[in-house]
Design a protein around this motif. Structure first.
Motif, short mmCIF file in Angstrom:
data_model
loop_
_atom_site.label_atom_id
_atom_site.label_comp_id
_atom_site.label_asym_id
_atom_site.label_seq_id
_atom_site.Cartn_x
_atom_site.Cartn_y
_atom_site.Cartn_z
N MET A 1 0.56 -0.89 -0.56
CA MET A 1 0.21 -0.23 0.06
C MET A 1 0.89 1.16 0.20
O MET A 1 1.29 0.51 0.27
CB MET A 1 -0.96 -0.29 1.18
CG MET A 1 -2.07 -1.11 0.67
SD MET A 1 -3.01 -1.11 2.70
CE MET A 1 -4.17 -2.20 2.37
N SER A 2 0.23 1.97 -0.85
CA SER A 2 1.30 3.46 -0.53
C SER A 2 0.86 4.45 0.34
O SER A 2 0.08 4.26 1.43
CB SER A 2 0.62 4.32 -2.01
OG SER A 2 -1.04 4.74 -1.26
N ASN A 3 1.91 5.41 0.88
CA ASN A 3 2.01 5.72 1.88
C ASN A 3 0.96 7.64 1.93
O ASN A 3 1.34 8.54 2.39
CB ASN A 3 2.66 5.76 2.96
CG ASN A 3 3.75 5.20 2.85
OD1 ASN A 3 3.04 4.02 3.38
ND2 ASN A 3 5.19 4.57 2.74
N GLU A 4 0.46 8.16 0.65
CA GLU A 4 0.18 9.26 0.41
C GLU A 4 -1.37 9.79 1.26
O GLU A 4 -1.27 10.73 1.72
CB GLU A 4 -1.13 9.27 -0.83
CG GLU A 4 0.27 8.87 -2.55
CD GLU A 4 -0.51 8.83 -3.64
OE1 GLU A 4 -1.78 9.07 -3.63
OE2 GLU A 4 -0.69 8.79 -4.84
N THR A 5 -1.99 9.08 2.18
CA THR A 5 -3.06 8.88 3.14
C THR A 5 -2.92 7.62 3.91
O THR A 5 -2.35 6.70 4.00
CB THR A 5 -4.45 9.23 2.49
OG1 THR A 5 -4.55 7.68 1.64
CG2 THR A 5 -4.21 10.42 1.62
N ASP A 407 -5.31 -0.57 -1.84
CA ASP A 407 -5.35 0.89 -0.59
C ASP A 407 -6.55 1.31 -0.65
O ASP A 407 -6.50 2.02 0.75
CB ASP A 407 -4.02 1.30 -1.02
CG ASP A 407 -3.38 1.97 -2.58
OD1 ASP A 407 -4.87 1.96 -2.93
OD2 ASP A 407 -2.93 2.71 -2.14
N GLN A 408 -6.80 2.51 -1.62
CA GLN A 408 -8.02 3.63 -1.32
C GLN A 408 -9.50 2.82 -0.34
O GLN A 408 -9.89 3.60 0.42
CB GLN A 408 -8.71 4.12 -2.19
CG GLN A 408 -7.37 4.36 -3.22
CD GLN A 408 -6.82 5.60 -2.34
OE1 GLN A 408 -7.73 6.38 -2.68
NE2 GLN A 408 -5.53 5.44 -2.41
N GLY A 413 -10.80 10.01 3.04
CA GLY A 413 -10.36 11.10 2.60
C GLY A 413 -9.50 10.51 1.18
O GLY A 413 -9.31 11.30 -0.10
N GLY A 414 -9.94 9.17 0.45
CA GLY A 414 -9.19 8.26 -1.01
C GLY A 414 -10.67 9.00 -1.76
O GLY A 414 -12.19 8.95 -1.62
N ILE A 415 -10.59 7.99 -2.48
CA ILE A 415 -11.69 7.38 -4.14
C ILE A 415 -12.77 7.28 -3.74
O ILE A 415 -13.99 7.32 -4.48
CB ILE A 415 -11.38 7.13 -5.08
CG1 ILE A 415 -10.32 5.82 -5.21
CG2 ILE A 415 -9.36 7.92 -5.36
CD1 ILE A 415 -10.04 4.91 -6.33
N TYR A 416 -12.63 6.43 -2.66
CA TYR A 416 -14.20 5.71 -2.21
C TYR A 416 -14.67 6.83 -0.58
O TYR A 416 -15.32 5.79 -0.40
CB TYR A 416 -14.06 4.36 -1.43
CG TYR A 416 -13.15 3.59 -2.85
CD1 TYR A 416 -13.90 3.78 -4.10
CD2 TYR A 416 -11.71 2.87 -3.03
CE1 TYR A 416 -12.84 2.64 -5.23
CE2 TYR A 416 -10.98 2.16 -3.91
CZ TYR A 416 -11.57 2.19 -5.33
OH TYR A 416 -11.02 2.01 -6.44
#
Length: 495
Positions: A1-5, A407-408, A413-416
Motif C-alpha cells: 500500500m502507498s503512503n499518500e494517505t 489501498d484506497q 479521504g480517498g477515492i471511495y
C-alpha cells in the motif's frame, strides 16, 4: 500500500487486510467440498417439504430447487471474482460502491440475517442432542414448557450445549472450518446413499409420494394456480442462499486462482442441491409407508431407527449441522462485525457477537410455521439483500470494469470516501430496490395490522429478490454513469 494517505485504523485490521500468496490455499475441490458441506443440511433438506406442502409434485419441487440455485450461482460467481482478484472480504468490497463508511450498512444487513440463520442451525443441532438424549433415556426429557420461551428446559439446555460446542471453531479460525468442510463432505455424500439404501430395503421401493400428482393439474384442488405458487417459491429458494451470494468473497479471497473458485462453486451448488431435494422427497415418500405419515424432519426419521443406527445417524447429523452453520453463517458476519469497528472488533470477536445475537433471536419462533419460514423469513430478507447484490455487481463490472485501487479501500479521504464516507447513489439505489417490497412484506408478516395492502404489492413481493436486484442495479447505474473515479494505479491482483 502507498503512503499518500495513512491507513485508517477504523477501516483496517489483519483480518480485513487483503490475503497474501501464502493464504491462497483453496483449490477447486475445496470450494466444491465447501458447497457440498453447506448444501447437505437439515434446512436445505426440508426446503422440498415446503414446496410439496404447497401443492407441487415431487419432481416439480426438485426442478424448482435446481432452477433457483442455477440463478443464484450467477451473482455468486460475479461477486466472488473480486474476492479472488484482490483478496478482500465482502465488507471491504462494499466500500467501493457504498463508501468507506457507508459499507457498514450492507455489512450490518448481511450480518443480522446470518445471525438469524446461525440461530436456526444451532436450534437444529440442539434438537438432535435433545432427541438423542430422549432415545437413550427411553422417554422424552425436559418437562413443562418455559413461560415466554415456548420450549422446555431440556430443549433450551440442548440448544445452549450445541451453541457452546461451535465456539471451538470460532476460536480456531478459518483454517479449522476449511478442514472440517473438506473432511466431512465425502462422509455426507456416503450417508445420503446409505439412507436411500435403508429406505429402499425397508419399503421395497421408494413410496407413494413420488407418484403423487401435482395439485395444480386440471381437476386438482389448486388447478391453474401453479405459476402463482412457483414464483414466490422460486424467490424463497433463491433467498436461501442470498446471504452467501453477497459474502462469497469471504471465501474466494483464499482461492489460488479464478478457475478454482468458478469450477468449485459451479460443481458444488446447483446439482448437489437438487439431488438433496430428490433425496428428501424419496426418503419422505418411504416414511409414508413405514410410519403412516410423511416425516420431513430428518431428525424425526433418525429417532425412529433402531439399535446403533439411531446413535450413528444423529451424531452424523450433528457434525453436518455444525459444519454447515460455521461456514455459511459465522464466517460472513464475523468479518462484517469486524468491519464496523476494525480497531476494536477482530474476526474472532465478530464470531462471538454472531453467536450472542443468535441466542437472543429465539430461532424456534421463525420455524413455527411453513408460512413464517418461506414468506416472511426467506422472502423477507431476500428483499433486503437482492438490492445490495445489484449495486455490487453494477459497480464492480460496469462502473469499475473490475479495477479497484485496493489501498484506497482502507483510507479516509480517498477515492471511495465520497461524501463523508457515504456514496449517496448507493443509498438511493438501495432504498429504491427495497421500497416496493415493503407493503407486501408488512402484509405477510403482520396480516392483521396491514390487511388492506393492494394485490399489486402482494404480487410484487413474490418476486422480491428479482425486483430488488433489478431496480437497484438500474438506479445505481444511472446515478453513477460518468461519475466513477478510476483506480489511481494498477493494483496487485490475481486474475
Amino acid at each position: 500500500m502507498s503512503n499518500e494517505t495513512p491507513v485508517n485504523k477504523d477501516l483496517w485490521n489483519e483480518d480485513l487486510a487483503p490475503t497474501g500468496a501464502a493464504q491462497r490455499t483453496w483449490r477447486w475441490y475445496h470450494f466444491a467440498a465447501l458447497w457440498v458441506g453447506m448444501v447437505i443440511s437439515i434446512p436445505a433438506y426440508m426446503l422440498a417439504a415446503s414446496l410439496i406442502e404447497g401443492g407441487m409434485s415431487a419432481w416439480q419441487a426438485v426442478a424448482t430447487v435446481f432452477f433457483a440455485n442455477v440463478i443464484v450461482l450467477l451473482p455468486m460467481l460475479l461477486i466472488g471474482h473480486a474476492g479472488t482478484k484482490y483478496g478482500i472480504p465482502y465488507a471491504v468490497l462494499a466500500r467501493a460502491s457504498f463508501g468507506t463508511r457507508g459499507a457498514r450498512l450492507p455489512a450490518l444487513m448481511r450480518a443480522v440475517v446470518a445471525c438469524g440463520w446461525y440461530g436456526i442451525q444451532t436450534w437444529f443441532g440442539g434438537s438432535m442432542i435433545y432427541t438423542l438424549l430422549g432415545v437413550l433415556a427411553g422417554h422424552p426429557i425436559g418437562g413443562a414448557t418455559l413461560a415466554g420461551l415456548g420450549i422446555n428446559a431440556g430443549q433450551l439446555g440442548c440448544f445452549l450445549a450445541f451453541w457452546a460446542i461451535q465456539l471451538y471453531f470460532i476460536v480456531h479460525g478459518m483454517e479449522s472450518i476449511r478442514k472440517l468442510e473438506t473432511y466431512t463432505a465425502p462422509l455426507k455424500i456416503a450417508i445420503c446413499f446409505v439412507l436411500l439404501w435403508w429406505v429402499y430395503g425397508k419399503v421395497g421401493g421408494f413410496g407413494p409420494l413420488l407418484a403423487q400428482p401435482s395439485q395444480f393439474v386440471e381437476g386438482g384442488p389448486k388447478a391453474g394456480l401453479f405459476w402463482a405458487a412457483f414464483w414466490p417459491s422460486l424467490t424463497a429458494m433463491i433467498g436461501y442462499w442470498a446471504t452467501l451470494a453477497l459474502n462469497i468473497p469471504d471465501f474466494t479471497r483464499f482461492a489460488k486462482t479464478q478457475r478454482d473458485q468458478v469450477i468449485g462453486q459451479s460443481l458444488g451448488l446447483p446439482l448437489p442441491m437438487a439431488l438433496l431435494a430428490a433425496l428428501a422427497v424419496t426418503v419422505t415418500s418411504a416414511t409414508v409407508v413405514l410410519y403412516g405419515k410423511a416425516l420431513w424432519d430428518p431428525v424425526d426419521v433418525a429417532s425412529r431407527m433402531t439399535g446403533i443406527a439411531v446413535l450413528v445417524a444423529l451424531l452424523i447429523l450433528l457434525i453436518d449441522t455444525a459444519s454447515v452453520n460455521l461456514a455459511a453463517n459465522m464466517v460472513g458476519p464475523a468479518y462484517d462485525f469486524s468491519a464496523l469497528s476494525p480497531e476494536l472488533i477482530s474476526y474472532r470477536l465478530g464470531g462471538y457477537i454472531t453467536a450472542g445475537i443468535a441466542l437472543a433471536m429465539m430461532p424456534w419462533k421463525i420455524l413455527e410455521k411453513t408460512e413464517n419460514y418461506i414468506f416472511i423469513w426467506l422472502t423477507g430478507y431476500s428483499a433486503l439483500l437482492g438490492p445490495i447484490a445489484g449495486i455490487l455487481i453494477i459497480d464492480y463490472y460496469f462502473i469499475r470494469k473490475t479495477e479497484l485501487a485496493v489501498d484506497q479501500l482502507y483510507r479516509d479521504g480517498g477515492i471511495y470516501h465520497y461524501r463523508g464516507g457515504w456514496n449517496p447513489a448507493a443509498i438511493v439505489a438501495f432504498g429504491a430496490g427495497v421500497l416496493p417490497n415493503i407493503p407486501g412484506f408488512l402484509n405477510a408478516a403482520f396480516p392483521a395490522a396491514f390487511p388492506d395492502v393492494g394485490a399489486g404489492f402482494k404480487t410484487l413481493y413474490t418476486y422480491a429478490w428479482f425486483v430488488g436486484i433489478v431496480i437497484s442495479a438500474i438506479v445505481y447505474g444511472l446515478m453513477m454513469k460518468g461519475r466513477a473515479v478510476p483506480a489511481m494505479r494498477p493494483a496487485r491482483s490475481l486474475d
